[in-house]
Each structure stands twice: as structure tokens, then as C-alpha cells.
Design a protein around this motif. Sequence first.
Motif, PDB file in Angstrom:
ATOM      1  N   VAL A  67       2.440   5.658   7.332  1.00  0.00           N
ATOM      2  CA  VAL A  67       1.255   6.095   8.084  1.00  0.00           C
ATOM      3  C   VAL A  67       0.957   7.552   7.731  1.00  0.00           C
ATOM      4  O   VAL A  67       1.840   8.410   7.780  1.00  0.00           O
ATOM      5  CB  VAL A  67       1.492   5.937   9.604  1.00  0.00           C
ATOM      6  CG1 VAL A  67       0.347   6.542  10.402  1.00  0.00           C
ATOM      7  CG2 VAL A  67       1.683   4.457   9.956  1.00  0.00           C
ATOM      8  N   CYS A  68      -0.313   7.801   7.373  1.00  0.00           N
ATOM      9  CA  CYS A  68      -0.751   9.149   6.992  1.00  0.00           C
ATOM     10  C   CYS A  68      -1.785   9.635   8.008  1.00  0.00           C
ATOM     11  O   CYS A  68      -2.629   8.864   8.456  1.00  0.00           O
ATOM     12  CB  CYS A  68      -1.386   9.089   5.602  1.00  0.00           C
ATOM     13  SG  CYS A  68      -2.184  10.619   5.077  1.00  0.00           S
ATOM     14  N   LEU A  69      -1.724  10.904   8.350  1.00  0.00           N
ATOM     15  CA  LEU A  69      -2.725  11.484   9.253  1.00  0.00           C
ATOM     16  C   LEU A  69      -3.676  12.399   8.482  1.00  0.00           C
ATOM     17  O   LEU A  69      -3.262  13.157   7.605  1.00  0.00           O
ATOM     18  CB  LEU A  69      -2.043  12.264  10.381  1.00  0.00           C
ATOM     19  CG  LEU A  69      -1.295  11.392  11.395  1.00  0.00           C
ATOM     20  CD1 LEU A  69      -0.556  12.263  12.404  1.00  0.00           C
ATOM     21  CD2 LEU A  69      -2.243  10.424  12.108  1.00  0.00           C
ATOM     22  N   ASP A  70      -4.959  12.304   8.842  1.00  0.00           N
ATOM     23  CA  ASP A  70      -6.014  13.174   8.303  1.00  0.00           C
ATOM     24  C   ASP A  70      -6.602  13.943   9.496  1.00  0.00           C
ATOM     25  O   ASP A  70      -6.166  15.058   9.814  1.00  0.00           O
ATOM     26  CB  ASP A  70      -7.048  12.304   7.565  1.00  0.00           C
ATOM     27  CG  ASP A  70      -8.297  13.038   7.103  1.00  0.00           C
ATOM     28  OD1 ASP A  70      -8.481  14.212   7.452  1.00  0.00           O
ATOM     29  OD2 ASP A  70      -9.135  12.435   6.386  1.00  0.00           O
ATOM     30  N   GLU A  71      -7.548  13.317  10.231  1.00  0.00           N
ATOM     31  CA  GLU A  71      -8.287  14.004  11.293  1.00  0.00           C
ATOM     32  C   GLU A  71      -7.396  14.693  12.334  1.00  0.00           C
ATOM     33  O   GLU A  71      -7.759  15.737  12.889  1.00  0.00           O
ATOM     34  CB  GLU A  71      -9.218  13.011  12.005  1.00  0.00           C
ATOM     35  CG  GLU A  71     -10.486  12.639  11.223  1.00  0.00           C
ATOM     36  CD  GLU A  71     -10.307  11.452  10.269  1.00  0.00           C
ATOM     37  OE1 GLU A  71      -9.161  11.202   9.827  1.00  0.00           O
ATOM     38  OE2 GLU A  71     -11.317  10.791   9.953  1.00  0.00           O
ATOM     39  N   LEU A 112       0.832  -1.214   0.000  1.00  0.00           N
ATOM     40  CA  LEU A 112       0.000   0.000   0.000  1.00  0.00           C
ATOM     41  C   LEU A 112       0.864   1.261   0.000  1.00  0.00           C
ATOM     42  O   LEU A 112       1.949   1.302   0.579  1.00  0.00           O
ATOM     43  CB  LEU A 112      -0.917   0.011   1.229  1.00  0.00           C
ATOM     44  CG  LEU A 112      -1.854  -1.197   1.391  1.00  0.00           C
ATOM     45  CD1 LEU A 112      -2.697  -1.051   2.653  1.00  0.00           C
ATOM     46  CD2 LEU A 112      -2.748  -1.346   0.160  1.00  0.00           C
ATOM     47  N   LEU A 113       0.315   2.302  -0.620  1.00  0.00           N
ATOM     48  CA  LEU A 113       0.951   3.629  -0.618  1.00  0.00           C
ATOM     49  C   LEU A 113       0.958   4.190   0.806  1.00  0.00           C
ATOM     50  O   LEU A 113       1.905   4.846   1.223  1.00  0.00           O
ATOM     51  CB  LEU A 113       0.112   4.535  -1.521  1.00  0.00           C
ATOM     52  CG  LEU A 113       0.706   5.603  -2.395  1.00  0.00           C
ATOM     53  CD1 LEU A 113       1.890   5.087  -3.190  1.00  0.00           C
ATOM     54  CD2 LEU A 113      -0.374   6.138  -3.337  1.00  0.00           C
ATOM     55  N   LEU A 114      -0.125   3.957   1.541  1.00  0.00           N
ATOM     56  CA  LEU A 114      -0.232   4.482   2.899  1.00  0.00           C
ATOM     57  C   LEU A 114      -1.462   3.908   3.592  1.00  0.00           C
ATOM     58  O   LEU A 114      -2.384   3.399   2.944  1.00  0.00           O
ATOM     59  CB  LEU A 114      -0.330   6.021   2.881  1.00  0.00           C
ATOM     60  CG  LEU A 114      -1.505   6.639   2.087  1.00  0.00           C
ATOM     61  CD1 LEU A 114      -2.737   6.842   2.969  1.00  0.00           C
ATOM     62  CD2 LEU A 114      -1.104   7.989   1.513  1.00  0.00           C
ATOM     63  N   VAL A 115      -1.463   3.992   4.920  1.00  0.00           N
ATOM     64  CA  VAL A 115      -2.670   3.727   5.721  1.00  0.00           C
ATOM     65  C   VAL A 115      -3.010   5.040   6.421  1.00  0.00           C
ATOM     66  O   VAL A 115      -2.162   5.672   7.032  1.00  0.00           O
ATOM     67  CB  VAL A 115      -2.468   2.556   6.716  1.00  0.00           C
ATOM     68  CG1 VAL A 115      -1.244   2.744   7.605  1.00  0.00           C
ATOM     69  CG2 VAL A 115      -3.711   2.352   7.589  1.00  0.00           C
TER      70      VAL A 115
END
Length: 367
Positions: free
Chosen positions: A235-239, A209-212
Motif C-alpha cells: 500500500v502506497c500513500l500519496d494525498e 502489482l507493485l503497489l496500490v
Amino acid sequence: MRITGVELRRVELPLVGPFQTSFATEVVRSALLVRVVSEAGEGWGECVSIDEPVYSAEYTDGAIDVLRRFLIPAVCHRDIRAIDVAPALAHLKGHRMAKAALEIAILDAELRGAQMPLADRLGGTAQSVPVGVSVGITDSIAALLAEVDRHLDAGYRRIKLKIRPGWDVVPTAAVREHVGDAVALQVDANTAYRATDLRHLAQLDAFGLLLVEQPFDEEDLMTHVRLREVMSTPVCLDETIVSARSAADAIRLGACDIVNIKPGRVGGYLEAARIHDVCVAHGIPVWCGGMLETGIGRAANLALAAMPGFTLPGDISASERYFAQDITPPFTVHDGVMDVPRGPGIGVDPLPGAVAEHTTWSEWVTP
Ligand code: OSB
Ligand code: MG
């Protein structure tokens, strides 16, 4: 620029198909539009809040209330530039999506007056940007694969799968097996997991995967730090990321490899550009997130994604991926990219007929 009044307008656009996340199922996008009227001209913005406070604390009736009672009165009837809007609203806590919508409407009016495209104002140089599709949770693996096939046929080369406990390793494995290695694949959990799920999530490493994206609670930075220790997938952050400061802190703490930038979540496009700068300075790739925007929000997101640090495909898809009829001329995708609008301001004009047809409520705010 002196603002004389602001029109708030709710439009309801049926989605072409239901969009299910770990927190909600949406079948209609109920969007809040902000039209600023000034002596120099008018400008448009879109508030990305949804009807219930399940993605973040904001919700659309709350956004309307805070805009009407606090935000709009703080910027009306005084000489104000877009750059002054966030400082003028800083004493009012939170409500970043509502603030972002007001700021971009004022910035749009200002840039239309100066004949400058938003991308130029933000330092966006790309003429077109790579984009992908965010695919909701479906009733079956067969339905998921059929939906993924439709998006690949439309030209997208990056797919994001929504996951939650009970819908993660199996659908991700099935999609990877089905599409092969050439398609970029990533997953988004919208905070649905807990610290006890670390080893379970690490199984996703098998799928290249590109990211989770945002597996844990928005305030739970330390579990994201721990996930990075047990998982090789970035690991990617959104919220979690709500400002340039919170981005800098998350990066320093080692809680993310990648940041999803959503202008609404962070209080506006100017703060979004600052987050881009913080991430570039730290070598952190960014991409532009989406909130099922109408063409108004999508146009501005494309301008932001033209900035050089946006090296990963954004959640910015063609109008037809969301709606049978958009409220701007439809955006299209070709070869996995979308063109950045070149007109002044956000670069698109809402279609009056389509706006009128989808309007369910509107109100003039003239403090
Ligand atoms: O987490 O990225 C998210 C939509 C609503 C709320 C949260 C999210 C999303 C999406 C949609 O993933 C992406 C898009 O606009 O295409
Ligand atoms: Mg997300």
C-alpha cells in the motif's frame, strides 16, 4: 539574496490526450509559473495546483491569490536564502503547492548563482532515473490496451493505471494479461474507495502489482492500516503525506509500505528531501509522483528522484507523453529511464517563444 519582484504566469498546454482520474478529466494543463527576480539573478518554479480543488484543497486561482497577497510579500525586500523560505512562511497555514513553487524558484536562483545543480544540492547522485507512465481511465478496455502498448513501445517498463469503483479489477486483469509478467504494473485510486471496499480491493492481489496507491480518503489512515492486513499488495500513500511529520506518523501507524513523494503536495523540494530521509530511515521505498508538470517542474522532479531512496520508478514521463510542445527543450525517455539535468539550478531554461505562445495571463508582484 534580495528578491525585487516575482512574476506569476499562467500557461495553457493542450494535453496530447485526455487524462481521466477518479476525480476529474483534464484535456489542457493550465500551469502556474513563478519567476523570481533578485539582484543575484532569476529563478523558476512551477505550482502544481490544478484549476479546481478536487485533488487537494488547493486550486490555481487560490494559489495566485495567496502568493500575491501573503507569500511573496513575506519573502521580498529582505536578505533571504532558500533554506529560510519555509520558516518565513510557516505562520501562513496550508497552501503547500503555492509555497513549494515560490521556494523552488528562489532555490533555482540561488543555485544558478552558485553554479550548482539541484540534484547535487539535494544529495541526488543518480545520473538517470527509472520512470513510468500514469495511464488515465479510458472509454473501453480496447482503448486502454492500445494506450498501454504505445507507452511500452516508447520504452517505458512501468505502467500505472488510474482506477475507481467500476474501473478496477477488470481493466487491471486485462492489462496484466496483455502485457505479461515482465512489465511492472501499479494502480492509483486517488481516494475513491471506502472501508466497505476492503475485500473488493484485495482481489487486485491476483495481478502481481507493485503497489496500490491511495485507495481511501487522505485523512483515513486507519482504513489503510486495515487494507494492509487483508491485502498482500504493498500500500502506497500519496494525498495523505503532506510533510515529513505526516510521513513519520503514517509509517509508525502501519498505514503504508511505500510513499509517493510530490514536492508540491508537501510544501517544497527541501521538505520532500526530508520525507525521503524519514522513509529511508524506516526502510520505506519512495518514488517521485507527478502532476502533469511542464518541463520546469519535471526538471526539478528528476533532480529529486536522483536521491538514493527513490528506488521505484517515478511518474515522470517524456514531454511528448503530455504535450505536443513543452515550454522547455523536450525531455525524452530511453530504455525506461530519464536523464537527470546537470545544469545549474533546475538545469533547464524555459524557451521564451514557447512560454510566450502558451501564456494566457501574467502579473508582476512587486510588494
Ligand atoms: O495522483 O498521481 C496522482 C495527476 C494529477 C493529479 C494526481 C495524480 C496525477 C498523476 C499524473 O498520476 C502523473 C504524471 O504527472 O505523469
Ligand atoms: Mg496519486
